[in-house]
Design a protein around this motif. Structure first.
Motif, PDB file in Angstrom:
ATOM      1  N   GLU A   1       1.764   1.474  -1.753  1.00  0.00           N
ATOM      2  CA  GLU A   1       0.434   2.069  -1.710  1.00  0.00           C
ATOM      3  C   GLU A   1      -0.657   1.068  -2.092  1.00  0.00           C
ATOM      4  OE1 GLU A   1       3.156   5.569  -3.004  1.00  0.00           O
ATOM      5  OE2 GLU A   1       3.097   3.404  -3.298  1.00  0.00           O
ATOM      6  N   ALA A   2      -0.392   0.219  -3.093  1.00  0.00           N
ATOM      7  CA  ALA A   2      -1.398  -0.754  -3.527  1.00  0.00           C
ATOM      8  C   ALA A   2      -1.620  -1.839  -2.469  1.00  0.00           C
ATOM      9  CB  ALA A   2      -0.984  -1.392  -4.854  1.00  0.00           C
ATOM     10  N   GLY A   3      -0.564  -2.230  -1.782  1.00  0.00           N
ATOM     11  CA  GLY A   3      -0.665  -3.282  -0.775  1.00  0.00           C
ATOM     12  C   GLY A   3      -1.166  -2.803   0.575  1.00  0.00           C
ATOM     13  N   ALA A   4      -1.203  -1.498   0.785  1.00  0.00           N
ATOM     14  CA  ALA A   4      -1.635  -0.927   2.069  1.00  0.00           C
ATOM     15  C   ALA A   4      -2.477   0.318   1.795  1.00  0.00           C
ATOM     16  CB  ALA A   4      -0.427  -0.589   2.924  1.00  0.00           C
ATOM     17  N   PRO A   5      -3.710   0.123   1.303  1.00  0.00           N
ATOM     18  CA  PRO A   5      -4.514   1.288   0.916  1.00  0.00           C
ATOM     19  C   PRO A   5      -4.755   2.284   2.056  1.00  0.00           C
ATOM     20  CG  PRO A   5      -5.769  -0.773   0.714  1.00  0.00           C
ATOM     21  CD  PRO A   5      -4.373  -1.136   1.055  1.00  0.00           C
TER      22      PRO A   5
ATOM     23  N   LEU B   1       2.353   6.948   2.546  1.00  0.00           N
ATOM     24  CA  LEU B   1       3.376   6.381   1.663  1.00  0.00           C
ATOM     25  C   LEU B   1       3.615   7.277   0.455  1.00  0.00           C
ATOM     26  CD1 LEU B   1       2.431   2.593   1.815  1.00  0.00           C
ATOM     27  CD2 LEU B   1       4.468   3.678   2.808  1.00  0.00           C
ATOM     28  N   GLY B   2       2.556   7.905  -0.039  1.00  0.00           N
ATOM     29  CA  GLY B   2       2.710   8.854  -1.149  1.00  0.00           C
ATOM     30  C   GLY B   2       3.562  10.050  -0.764  1.00  0.00           C
ATOM     31  N   GLU B   3       3.359  10.569   0.459  1.00  0.00           N
ATOM     32  CA  GLU B   3       4.200  11.679   0.943  1.00  0.00           C
ATOM     33  C   GLU B   3       5.655  11.244   1.027  1.00  0.00           C
ATOM     34  OE1 GLU B   3       2.955  13.435   4.651  1.00  0.00           O
ATOM     35  OE2 GLU B   3       0.843  13.313   4.065  1.00  0.00           O
TER      36      GLU B   3
ATOM     37  N   LEU C   1       6.436  -0.259   8.168  1.00  0.00           N
ATOM     38  CA  LEU C   1       5.462   0.368   9.077  1.00  0.00           C
ATOM     39  C   LEU C   1       4.078   0.496   8.458  1.00  0.00           C
ATOM     40  CD1 LEU C   1       7.255   3.272  10.992  1.00  0.00           C
ATOM     41  CD2 LEU C   1       6.942   0.886  11.663  1.00  0.00           C
ATOM     42  N   ALA C   2       3.971   0.367   7.134  1.00  0.00           N
ATOM     43  CA  ALA C   2       2.683   0.510   6.452  1.00  0.00           C
ATOM     44  C   ALA C   2       1.658  -0.526   6.919  1.00  0.00           C
ATOM     45  CB  ALA C   2       2.869   0.433   4.941  1.00  0.00           C
TER      46      ALA C   2
END
Length: 194
Positions: free
Chosen positions: A46-50, A56-58, A79-80
């Motif tokens: 999450e931090a690297g791909a805001p 990503l949280g889901e 995929l992020a």
């Protein structure tokens, strides 16, 4: 394959799982995920791909609930790099693998069989992990699944090599539903009172 009617969602659900997992195996291989040398792109969180953080949280929440793991599986982290692709693929994953006419565990068995057929080390590991966590699948059953895949790959290879026509190509799903002429051939179908 039976031709689909409005009454036969189960066949459509299995086909959706097979198509979805086949595409996942291609993407994992293309990104080098599951090979010994590591992925071909950095794995993001999450931090690297805001822009991918919500999806990503889901996925992290799913991983915690289903696998008792706080991490995000590598495939989704790769995929992020492409937020829209990540979101669309995750939505497709949730739709294809969600309980419908067929429950999630049975769909995961089908997904594992497709991953084995496609020889995707990453997805074989992933679906095995899901089945061990969700359905308490043991070693005997894993070998049984591999044996069934091996058996049907052999049958398909022979049928294709001999150019055999499907013996039931003229049948439709409506032939097997309650009241259909072949309902007695399907275990578990409630027989009509005709």
């Amino acid at each position: 394959m039976l031709r689909l009617t409005g009454e036969d969602r189960a066949v459509a659900e299995v086909a959706a799982v097979a198509e979805h997992v086949a595409s996942l195996t291609v993407a994992a291989t293309g990104l080098g995920i599951g090979r010994g040398a590591g992925p071909l792109v950095p794995l993001l969180d999450e931090a690297g791909a805001p822009q991918s953080a919500a999806t990503l949280g889901e996925i992290r929440a799913w991983s915690q609930a289903c696998l008792a793991d706080d991490g995000i599986p590598e495939f989704w982290r790769a995929l992020a790099h492409h937020p829209r692709l990540l979101a669309a693929t995750w939505r497709k994953e949730r739709v294809a693998m969600a309980s419908g006419v067929i429950d999630e565990v049975v769909k995961t068995y089908a997904a594992l069989a497709v991953a084995q057929f496609r020889q995707s080390a990453y997805w074989i590991d992933h679906y095995t992990r899901v089945l061990r966590a969700q359905a308490k699948v043991d070693d005997h059953l894993l070998v049984e699944i591999a044996g069934a895949v091996m058996h049907y790959v052999s049958f398909n290879t022979i049928a294709h090599g001999m150019r055999l026509d499907a013996p039931f190509a003229h049948l439709t799903a409506s032939d097997f539903v309650p009241g259909g002429p072949l309902e007695h051939h399907v275990p578990g179908v409630k027989k009509s009172s005709k």
